[in-house]
Structures are given as structure tokens and as C-alpha cells.
Motif scaffolding. Structure first.
Motif, PDB file in Angstrom:
ATOM      1  N   ASN A   1     -18.912 -24.738  28.889  1.00  0.00           N
ATOM      2  CA  ASN A   1     -19.112 -26.068  28.817  1.00  0.00           C
ATOM      3  C   ASN A   1     -18.369 -27.082  29.757  1.00  0.00           C
ATOM      4  OD1 ASN A   1     -21.343 -25.615  27.106  1.00  0.00           O
ATOM      5  ND2 ASN A   1     -19.785 -25.522  25.383  1.00  0.00           N
ATOM      6  N   GLY A   2     -17.773 -26.393  30.725  1.00  0.00           N
ATOM      7  CA  GLY A   2     -16.876 -26.931  31.597  1.00  0.00           C
ATOM      8  C   GLY A   2     -15.569 -27.611  31.233  1.00  0.00           C
TER       9      GLY A   2
ATOM     10  N   VAL B   1      -8.027 -32.798  25.865  1.00  0.00           N
ATOM     11  CA  VAL B   1      -7.867 -34.130  25.602  1.00  0.00           C
ATOM     12  C   VAL B   1      -9.055 -35.274  25.799  1.00  0.00           C
ATOM     13  CG1 VAL B   1      -6.137 -36.125  25.738  1.00  0.00           C
ATOM     14  CG2 VAL B   1      -5.287 -33.733  25.602  1.00  0.00           C
ATOM     15  N   ASP B   2      -9.878 -35.210  27.016  1.00  0.00           N
ATOM     16  CA  ASP B   2     -10.718 -36.146  27.179  1.00  0.00           C
ATOM     17  C   ASP B   2     -11.922 -35.748  26.314  1.00  0.00           C
ATOM     18  OD1 ASP B   2      -9.851 -36.889  29.584  1.00  0.00           O
ATOM     19  OD2 ASP B   2     -10.946 -35.462  30.976  1.00  0.00           O
ATOM     20  N   LYS B   3     -12.070 -34.666  25.665  1.00  0.00           N
ATOM     21  CA  LYS B   3     -13.121 -34.719  24.655  1.00  0.00           C
ATOM     22  C   LYS B   3     -12.789 -35.534  23.362  1.00  0.00           C
ATOM     23  CE  LYS B   3     -16.855 -32.146  23.744  1.00  0.00           C
ATOM     24  NZ  LYS B   3     -17.982 -32.827  24.175  1.00  0.00           N
TER      25      LYS B   3
ATOM     26  N   PRO C   1     -15.775 -38.076  22.703  1.00  0.00           N
ATOM     27  CA  PRO C   1     -16.571 -36.701  22.101  1.00  0.00           C
ATOM     28  C   PRO C   1     -18.205 -36.906  22.349  1.00  0.00           C
ATOM     29  CG  PRO C   1     -15.850 -38.349  20.451  1.00  0.00           C
ATOM     30  CD  PRO C   1     -15.291 -38.920  21.692  1.00  0.00           C
ATOM     31  N   GLY C   2     -18.725 -35.822  21.948  1.00  0.00           N
ATOM     32  CA  GLY C   2     -20.045 -36.073  22.060  1.00  0.00           C
ATOM     33  C   GLY C   2     -20.615 -36.174  20.851  1.00  0.00           C
ATOM     34  N   GLN C   3     -22.015 -36.227  20.266  1.00  0.00           N
ATOM     35  CA  GLN C   3     -22.477 -36.550  19.309  1.00  0.00           C
ATOM     36  C   GLN C   3     -22.111 -35.759  18.117  1.00  0.00           C
ATOM     37  OE1 GLN C   3     -26.977 -36.233  19.599  1.00  0.00           O
ATOM     38  NE2 GLN C   3     -27.097 -37.560  17.520  1.00  0.00           N
ATOM     39  N   GLY C   4     -21.735 -36.291  16.838  1.00  0.00           N
ATOM     40  CA  GLY C   4     -21.170 -35.576  15.735  1.00  0.00           C
ATOM     41  C   GLY C   4     -19.988 -35.409  15.556  1.00  0.00           C
ATOM     42  N   MET C   5     -19.181 -35.828  16.626  1.00  0.00           N
ATOM     43  CA  MET C   5     -17.526 -35.292  16.597  1.00  0.00           C
ATOM     44  C   MET C   5     -16.900 -36.668  16.430  1.00  0.00           C
ATOM     45  SD  MET C   5     -14.869 -33.081  19.111  1.00  0.00           S
ATOM     46  CE  MET C   5     -13.304 -33.908  19.449  1.00  0.00           C
TER      47      MET C   5
ATOM     48  N   LYS D   1      -0.517 -31.182  22.332  1.00  0.00           N
ATOM     49  CA  LYS D   1      -0.047 -30.221  21.742  1.00  0.00           C
ATOM     50  C   LYS D   1      -1.359 -29.413  21.044  1.00  0.00           C
ATOM     51  CE  LYS D   1       3.542 -32.098  19.391  1.00  0.00           C
ATOM     52  NZ  LYS D   1       4.579 -31.995  18.135  1.00  0.00           N
ATOM     53  N   ILE D   2      -2.231 -30.222  20.634  1.00  0.00           N
ATOM     54  CA  ILE D   2      -3.347 -29.845  20.065  1.00  0.00           C
ATOM     55  C   ILE D   2      -4.134 -29.085  21.018  1.00  0.00           C
ATOM     56  CG2 ILE D   2      -5.537 -30.020  18.885  1.00  0.00           C
ATOM     57  CD1 ILE D   2      -4.756 -32.790  17.638  1.00  0.00           C
ATOM     58  N   ALA D   3      -4.333 -29.539  22.127  1.00  0.00           N
ATOM     59  CA  ALA D   3      -5.166 -28.921  23.224  1.00  0.00           C
ATOM     60  C   ALA D   3      -4.645 -27.646  23.705  1.00  0.00           C
ATOM     61  CB  ALA D   3      -5.161 -29.744  24.514  1.00  0.00           C
ATOM     62  N   ASP D   4      -3.126 -27.433  23.844  1.00  0.00           N
ATOM     63  CA  ASP D   4      -2.479 -26.328  24.066  1.00  0.00           C
ATOM     64  C   ASP D   4      -2.745 -25.198  23.067  1.00  0.00           C
ATOM     65  OD1 ASP D   4      -1.456 -27.236  26.603  1.00  0.00           O
ATOM     66  OD2 ASP D   4       0.224 -27.887  25.825  1.00  0.00           O
TER      67      ASP D   4
END
Ligand code: HEC
Length: 107
Positions: A63-64, A72-74, A78-82, A97-100
Motif C-alpha cells: 500500500n506504499g 505518521v502521514d497516515k 487517515p483513510g475512511q474508517g480510521m 515511536k508508534i511508527a517505529d
């Protein structure tokens, strides 16, 4: 005398810690932050809302999403539903930290 010095050192230490938390993060480890903010919809790195978009490396890459910055960008967009997590909800240091944690944990 010695006891007085210890108390002063402890007080300065606590003040430094709380200042740090305000500016750059909660001080919690990534796994703990993930449990608090993400695991409701992403239990064990899955996705209970939209199963095709789980958090294992293979699916993320398809998903790239390859780097901590991409995750972090996500969170910011976020997309639909997040849920959207802006800087007020989760500061940059905690988001990182969450991303790592995600990249290191779910395979
Ligand atoms: C309310 C449910 C919900 C919460 C809470 C949530 N997510 Fe999501 N997440 C989703 C949904 C639904 C998608 C699929 C839509 C999309 O791509 O945004 C998704 C997609 C993702 C993706 C893309 C996965 C892929 O394979 O493309 C990432 C990365 C992600 N979430 C990270 C997080 C992080 C990090 C947190 C916590 C800070 C979080 N999510 C919290 C529901 C949630």
C-alpha cells in the motif's frame, strides 16, 4: 544536610521530566502508545475495521507505506474508517515511536 540535597535533586529531576513530557512526548514506549491509541482497530497489527489494510510489513509496502514517516502521514491523514490523530492528539515524538514500533513488531 545530605537528605536536603537528595530532595532538591529529586525535585529538579521531576520538573525536568514533566517539562520534557509537555514538549516532546509522553515518555511512554511505542508499544504502550500503540495499545492505547491503535490496538482497538489494529489488534496485533491486524485491522478489525478493514482487514485488507493490516499493519504487517508486506501489506504496508503493497500500500506504499515503507517508512516511519509514511506511517505518521497516515495518522495525520487517515483513510475512511480510521480516526485522525493530529499533533494535539499525538505529538510528533510519540507518533514516531508508534511508527517505529509497528515497523519493528508486525511482520
Ligand atoms: C477507529 C479505528 C482505527 C483506529 C483507532 C486506528 N486505525 Fe489505522 N486504520 C483503520 C482503517 C479503517 C484503515 C484502512 C483505511 C485507511 O487506509 O486509512 C486503517 C489503516 C491504517 C494504516 C494503513 C495500513 C495499510 O496496510 O495500508 C496504518 C499504517 C494505520 N492505520 C496506522 C494506525 C495507527 C498508527 C493508529 C494509532 C495511532 C491507528 N491506525 C488507529 C482504522 C483505525
Amino acid at each position: 544536610m545530605a537528605r536536603g540535597v537528595v530532595i532538591v535533586v529529586l525535585t529538579i529531576g521531576l520538573a525536568a521530566c514533566s517539562g520534557e513530557a509537555g514538549r516532546s512526548g509522553s515518555g511512554l514506549p511505542g508499544g504502550e502508545l500503540f495499545l492505547r491509541h491503535c490496538s482497538g482497530c489494529h489488534p496485533d497489527g491486524g485491522n478489525s475495521k478493514y482487514p485488507p489494510k493490516s499493519l504487517d510489513r508486506f501489506t504496508l509496502a503493497a500500500n506504499g507505506i515503507r517508512t516511519a514517516d509514511d506511517i505518521v502521514d497516515k495518522m495525520r491523514n487517515p483513510g475512511q474508517g480510521m480516526t485522525r490523530f493530529d499533533r494535539q492528539a499525538i505529538g510528533d515524538a510519540d507518533a514516531r515511536k508508534i511508527a517505529d514500533y509497528i515497523l519493528a513488531t508486525f511482520r
